[in-house]
Enzyme design. Structure first.
Site, PDB file in Angstrom:
ATOM      1  N   ASN A 169       0.877  -1.169   0.000  1.00  9.47           N
ATOM      2  CA  ASN A 169       0.000   0.000   0.000  1.00  9.47           C
ATOM      3  C   ASN A 169       0.919   1.225   0.000  1.00  9.47           C
ATOM      4  O   ASN A 169       1.688   1.424   0.952  1.00  9.47           O
ATOM      5  CB  ASN A 169      -0.859  -0.044   1.275  1.00  9.47           C
ATOM      6  CG  ASN A 169      -1.677   1.209   1.453  1.00  9.47           C
ATOM      7  OD1 ASN A 169      -1.626   2.133   0.644  1.00  9.47           O
ATOM      8  ND2 ASN A 169      -2.438   1.246   2.527  1.00  9.47           N
ATOM      9  N   TYR A 220      -9.345  15.341  -4.077  1.00  9.09           N
ATOM     10  CA  TYR A 220      -8.544  14.838  -5.206  1.00  9.09           C
ATOM     11  C   TYR A 220      -7.732  15.982  -5.849  1.00  9.09           C
ATOM     12  O   TYR A 220      -6.531  15.829  -6.097  1.00  9.09           O
ATOM     13  CB  TYR A 220      -9.489  14.200  -6.222  1.00  9.09           C
ATOM     14  CG  TYR A 220      -8.825  13.558  -7.408  1.00  9.09           C
ATOM     15  CD1 TYR A 220      -8.227  12.297  -7.303  1.00  9.09           C
ATOM     16  CD2 TYR A 220      -8.792  14.196  -8.649  1.00  9.09           C
ATOM     17  CE1 TYR A 220      -7.627  11.693  -8.410  1.00  9.09           C
ATOM     18  CE2 TYR A 220      -8.202  13.604  -9.752  1.00  9.09           C
ATOM     19  CZ  TYR A 220      -7.623  12.358  -9.626  1.00  9.09           C
ATOM     20  OH  TYR A 220      -7.027  11.765 -10.717  1.00  9.09           O
ATOM     21  N   ALA A 257      -6.802  18.802  -4.536  1.00 12.93           N
ATOM     22  CA  ALA A 257      -5.737  19.248  -3.620  1.00 12.93           C
ATOM     23  C   ALA A 257      -4.574  18.257  -3.642  1.00 12.93           C
ATOM     24  O   ALA A 257      -3.402  18.659  -3.663  1.00 12.93           O
ATOM     25  CB  ALA A 257      -6.291  19.390  -2.202  1.00 12.93           C
ATOM     26  N   LYS A 273      -3.689  16.254  -6.077  1.00 12.68           N
ATOM     27  CA  LYS A 273      -2.981  16.271  -7.363  1.00 12.68           C
ATOM     28  C   LYS A 273      -2.220  17.589  -7.572  1.00 12.68           C
ATOM     29  O   LYS A 273      -1.197  17.619  -8.261  1.00 12.68           O
ATOM     30  CB  LYS A 273      -3.970  16.012  -8.504  1.00 12.68           C
ATOM     31  CG  LYS A 273      -4.555  14.587  -8.488  1.00 12.68           C
ATOM     32  CD  LYS A 273      -3.471  13.537  -8.654  1.00 12.68           C
ATOM     33  CE  LYS A 273      -4.031  12.140  -8.828  1.00 12.68           C
ATOM     34  NZ  LYS A 273      -2.959  11.144  -9.058  1.00 12.68           N
TER      35      LYS A 273
HETATM   36  P1  NAP Z   1      -7.392   2.884 -11.865  1.00  9.89           P
HETATM   37  O1  NAP Z   1      -7.712   2.077 -13.067  1.00  9.89           O
HETATM   38  O2  NAP Z   1      -8.323   2.888 -10.717  1.00  9.89           O
HETATM   39  O3  NAP Z   1      -5.931   2.476 -11.386  1.00  9.89           O
HETATM   40  C1  NAP Z   1      -5.381   2.900 -10.172  1.00  9.89           C
HETATM   41  C2  NAP Z   1      -4.636   1.733  -9.602  1.00  9.89           C
HETATM   42  O4  NAP Z   1      -4.040   2.132  -8.365  1.00  9.89           O
HETATM   43  C3  NAP Z   1      -5.557   0.556  -9.301  1.00  9.89           C
HETATM   44  O5  NAP Z   1      -5.011  -0.621  -9.825  1.00  9.89           O
HETATM   45  C4  NAP Z   1      -5.599   0.543  -7.798  1.00  9.89           C
HETATM   46  O6  NAP Z   1      -5.787  -0.738  -7.246  1.00  9.89           O
HETATM   47  C5  NAP Z   1      -4.230   1.073  -7.433  1.00  9.89           C
HETATM   48  N1  NAP Z   1      -4.197   1.560  -6.072  1.00  9.89           N
HETATM   49  C6  NAP Z   1      -5.169   2.211  -5.391  1.00  9.89           C
HETATM   50  N2  NAP Z   1      -4.774   2.479  -4.145  1.00  9.89           N
HETATM   51  C7  NAP Z   1      -3.509   2.002  -4.027  1.00  9.89           C
HETATM   52  C8  NAP Z   1      -2.584   1.977  -2.961  1.00  9.89           C
HETATM   53  N3  NAP Z   1      -2.882   2.501  -1.769  1.00  9.89           N
HETATM   54  N4  NAP Z   1      -1.377   1.390  -3.173  1.00  9.89           N
HETATM   55  C9  NAP Z   1      -1.078   0.836  -4.371  1.00  9.89           C
HETATM   56  N5  NAP Z   1      -1.938   0.829  -5.418  1.00  9.89           N
HETATM   57  C10 NAP Z   1      -3.139   1.412  -5.255  1.00  9.89           C
HETATM   58  O7  NAP Z   1      -7.207   4.417 -12.267  1.00  9.89           O
HETATM   59  P2  NAP Z   1      -6.492   5.118 -13.511  1.00  9.89           P
HETATM   60  O8  NAP Z   1      -7.512   5.915 -14.194  1.00  9.89           O
HETATM   61  O9  NAP Z   1      -5.652   4.164 -14.270  1.00  9.89           O
HETATM   62  O10 NAP Z   1      -5.569   6.163 -12.714  1.00  9.89           O
HETATM   63  C11 NAP Z   1      -4.162   6.078 -12.666  1.00  9.89           C
HETATM   64  C12 NAP Z   1      -3.629   7.423 -12.196  1.00  9.89           C
HETATM   65  O11 NAP Z   1      -4.000   8.430 -13.143  1.00  9.89           O
HETATM   66  C13 NAP Z   1      -4.200   7.875 -10.855  1.00  9.89           C
HETATM   67  O12 NAP Z   1      -3.202   8.526 -10.099  1.00  9.89           O
HETATM   68  C14 NAP Z   1      -5.268   8.860 -11.264  1.00  9.89           C
HETATM   69  O13 NAP Z   1      -5.540   9.788 -10.249  1.00  9.89           O
HETATM   70  C15 NAP Z   1      -4.626   9.493 -12.474  1.00  9.89           C
HETATM   71  N6  NAP Z   1      -5.576  10.154 -13.373  1.00  9.89           N
HETATM   72  C16 NAP Z   1      -6.550   9.448 -13.997  1.00  9.89           C
HETATM   73  C17 NAP Z   1      -7.434  10.120 -14.849  1.00  9.89           C
HETATM   74  C18 NAP Z   1      -8.534   9.412 -15.577  1.00  9.89           C
HETATM   75  O14 NAP Z   1      -9.335  10.107 -16.224  1.00  9.89           O
HETATM   76  N7  NAP Z   1      -8.628   8.094 -15.546  1.00  9.89           N
HETATM   77  C19 NAP Z   1      -7.310  11.491 -15.024  1.00  9.89           C
HETATM   78  C20 NAP Z   1      -6.305  12.177 -14.354  1.00  9.89           C
HETATM   79  C21 NAP Z   1      -5.426  11.494 -13.539  1.00  9.89           C
HETATM   80  P3  NAP Z   1      -7.274  -1.365  -7.092  1.00  9.89           P
HETATM   81  O15 NAP Z   1      -7.970  -1.157  -8.395  1.00  9.89           O
HETATM   82  O16 NAP Z   1      -7.011  -2.761  -6.788  1.00  9.89           O
HETATM   83  O17 NAP Z   1      -7.905  -0.591  -5.985  1.00  9.89           O
END
Ligand code: NAP
Length: 246
Positions: free
Chosen positions: A62, A154, A156, A158
């Site tokens: 984590n 979120y 804040a 980021k």
């Molecule tokens: P996602 O599919 O939910 O992937 C995030 C991953 O992080 C998941 O596999 C999750 O595991 C894992 N995770 C959560 N908490 C964790 C922890 N405490 N320790 C280790 N791993 C952890 O989301 P995503 O869209 O690919 O997002 C990836 C990054 O891009 C994030 O930082 C997000 O804020 C950023 N982002 C995304 C978007 C968008 O539109 N998608 C836009 C801007 C920024 P579980 O699924 O098993 O919980």
């Protein structure tokens, strides 16, 4: 881009953007430390990397836990001897309007998105300063740059990731460690799957390029920042958002 001989650690690489980043780095020769809280998801990423002919080690730390992150970097050193590239991608959302937001929603998002990046940067810097080489890429968000209704926690966190990036770019330059951020806009991943279609359509109308982004769009920016093509770039935020925020 060729990452042969490099080791990359990608947090949250069990799904979405993180998984695509890990696979794209592996496809170009890197060995990968796959991190996720979900063992099942992380295992699938490890299998796909091994199918590409690269080595991968799984670690279900984590990122919010200092001890678990320290152990993860120790494991990486034991397995690969070094870590060249760290992508701080793990992130969560717990959206709510300010007046309804609970302390738990605030704390969880800060713990994972902000403290998680701090924990991983601290352990990464200790290891990278030994070798005198490193690329740290932090995944921020357009929400952290422009604010977003319902995302005070979120946005804040980021925005804080951008401040961590700029500060560490200054602190770690002396060790030949580049620290940059990528700020995705609206990307289709499991995180955004539950966004109602009406909201998705509204968001897409605000994007000059007229479409949501893909995990590959983000991975491509990360590959550039992880490569030596960006050696003279540090402390920057690359916005991969289709023009949604300029
Ligand atoms: P996602 O599919 O939910 O992937 C995030 C991953 O992080 C998941 O596999 C999750 O595991 C894992 N995770 C959560 N908490 C964790 C922890 N405490 N320790 C280790 N791993 C952890 O989301 P995503 O869209 O690919 O997002 C990836 C990054 O891009 C994030 O930082 C997000 O804020 C950023 N982002 C995304 C978007 C968008 O539109 N998608 C836009 C801007 C920024 P579980 O699924 O098993 O919980």
């Amino acid at each position: 881009m060729d990452f042969t001989g490099k080791t990359a650690l990608v947090t949250g690489s069990g799904s979405g953007i993180g998984k695509t980043i890990a696979l794209q780095l592996a496809a170009r020769g890197a060995d990968i430390v796959v991190n996720d809280v979900s063992q099942e998801h992380a295992k699938a990423t490890v299998e796909e990397i091994e199918n590409l002919g690269r080595s991968a080690v799984l670690c279900c730390a984590n990122v919010a836990s200092r001890t678990e992150v320290q152990e993860m970097f120790e494991l990486a050193k034991e397995k690969f001897g070094k870590v060249d590239i760290v992508v701080n991608n793990a992130g969560v959302t717990r959206d709510n309007f300010l007046l309804k937001m609970t302390d738990q929603e605030w704390d969880l998002v800060m713990d994972v998105n902000l403290k998680g990046v701090f924990n991983c940067c601290r352990s990464a810097a200790a290891l990278m300063s030994e070798t005198g080489y490193g690329k740290i890429i932090n995944i921020s968000s357009a929400s952290g740059q422009m604010g977003n209704i319902g995302q005070v926690n979120y946005a804040a966190s980021k925005g804080g990731v951008i401040s961590i990036t700029k500060t560490l770019a200054k602190e770690l330059a002396r060790y030949n460690i580049n620290v940059n951020a990528v700020a995705p806009g609206f990307i289709e991943t499991p995180m955004t799957e539950t966004v109602p279609d009406k909201v998705k359509d509204h968001l897409k109308r605000q994007i000059p390029l007229g479409r949501a982004g893909s995990p590959e769009d983000i991975a491509h920016a990360v590959l550039f920042l992880a490569s030596d093509l960006s050696s003279y770039i540090t402390g920057q935020v690359v916005a991969s958002n289709g023009g949604m925020y300029m």
